[in-house]
Design an enzyme around this catalytic site. Sequence first.
Site, PDB file in Angstrom:
ATOM      1  N   ASP A  37     -21.531  64.815 -29.352  1.00  0.00           N
ATOM      2  CA  ASP A  37     -21.894  65.766 -28.300  1.00  0.00           C
ATOM      3  C   ASP A  37     -21.625  65.094 -26.955  1.00  0.00           C
ATOM      4  O   ASP A  37     -22.510  64.483 -26.370  1.00  0.00           O
ATOM      5  CB  ASP A  37     -23.365  66.164 -28.445  1.00  0.00           C
ATOM      6  CG  ASP A  37     -23.813  67.170 -27.387  1.00  0.00           C
ATOM      7  OD1 ASP A  37     -22.958  67.620 -26.604  1.00  0.00           O
ATOM      8  OD2 ASP A  37     -25.012  67.485 -27.342  1.00  0.00           O
ATOM      9  N   HIS A  38     -20.375  65.188 -26.500  1.00  0.00           N
ATOM     10  CA  HIS A  38     -19.935  64.492 -25.292  1.00  0.00           C
ATOM     11  C   HIS A  38     -19.493  65.490 -24.230  1.00  0.00           C
ATOM     12  O   HIS A  38     -19.030  66.585 -24.551  1.00  0.00           O
ATOM     13  CB  HIS A  38     -18.758  63.561 -25.604  1.00  0.00           C
ATOM     14  CG  HIS A  38     -19.158  62.268 -26.230  1.00  0.00           C
ATOM     15  ND1 HIS A  38     -18.808  61.047 -25.704  1.00  0.00           N
ATOM     16  CD2 HIS A  38     -19.883  61.998 -27.337  1.00  0.00           C
ATOM     17  CE1 HIS A  38     -19.302  60.078 -26.457  1.00  0.00           C
ATOM     18  NE2 HIS A  38     -19.956  60.628 -27.462  1.00  0.00           N
ATOM     19  N   GLU A 106     -25.206  58.040 -22.653  1.00  0.00           N
ATOM     20  CA  GLU A 106     -24.260  57.190 -21.930  1.00  0.00           C
ATOM     21  C   GLU A 106     -23.955  57.807 -20.569  1.00  0.00           C
ATOM     22  O   GLU A 106     -23.862  59.035 -20.440  1.00  0.00           O
ATOM     23  CB  GLU A 106     -22.948  57.031 -22.715  1.00  0.00           C
ATOM     24  CG  GLU A 106     -23.082  56.360 -24.058  1.00  0.00           C
ATOM     25  CD  GLU A 106     -23.034  57.370 -25.194  1.00  0.00           C
ATOM     26  OE1 GLU A 106     -22.770  58.563 -24.938  1.00  0.00           O
ATOM     27  OE2 GLU A 106     -23.298  56.964 -26.342  1.00  0.00           O
TER      28      GLU A 106
END
Length: 332
Positions: A37-38, A106
């Site tokens: 899931d980016h 991130e």
Amino acid sequence: MTVYGFHASHEQIPPADLLSAVVHAEQAGFTAAMCSDHFSPWSARQGESGFAWSWLGAALQATDRIPFGVVNAPGQRYHPAIVAQAVGSLAAMYPGRFWAALGSGEASNEHITGDRWPRKDVRNARLRECVDVIRALLRGEEVSHEGLVTVDRAKLWTRPPTPPPLIGAACSEATARWCAGWADGLITVNAPHEQLRRIIDAYRSAGGTGPLHLQVHLSWDPDPDTALSVAHDQWRTNVHGPPASWDLESAELFDSVSEHVTPEQVADCVDVSSDLGRHAAWLQEYADLGFDAVMLHHVGQQQAAFIEAFGAKVLPQLDVTRPRAYTAERAR
């Protein structure tokens, strides 16, 4: 026995092609699936980043019965109430077929909000708040919360009969130990066996009892040079461990710091071989370490040949099982 699943990499493959791939994987004998899931890929060469939650609804509908998971980072890009709503709706539509792994995220994905990127300890504290909010909403409670995240009188009106598992994502012993306090299971990525043993031991010794998931990065091609060159082209930006992997903010930065990464360095974090028997042996070794589910991520952008070869030649060599309906109660 261990579940062997297909990992769908949104950073590398357009969502329509990825949908065809996961249908193909189920037909070939894979018994589970998961996806990333980016918002941003790890490299400009990867060149994709479809929206996971749209794709998950389509993928669950397009497949017959395999369970799906997603790795999500609530707290900055996603408000936890929205994550709870997404989790609750998919679990209500496809009972026993969905789980979510939650991590601290991130910067490459989260910086888009314009908010400050917190320290790791703050991100962990924020994640724990999000977990508590999501669980309460999935139980049907009205939630108001003031802290690192803010929630005002949120309530889920569409919920599954049984809340799905919330898995902890960890790449270190410290995080695995911390996840044991709240997670219905653990997911990590392939690493040297001794490191994986330490992560497992940290989770179990801290009281973690849920199933263990492993995402395995691999590269296969009948030609060994092609297998290595594909891994180097697509995955050399992923040789950098924390804190670089947490804190770099763009695909261009990942490409810049990876300019001089060699194919041999990539082979240290990707299982690269043209030998299907070698891949089968590697996967069996992961199962022997105690992983309940091993999710296979072929790091190339072309998936069909990998799916066909592993379905015909690798999975039959392994003790493969089909998972039962997956709920948080069973995970515990």
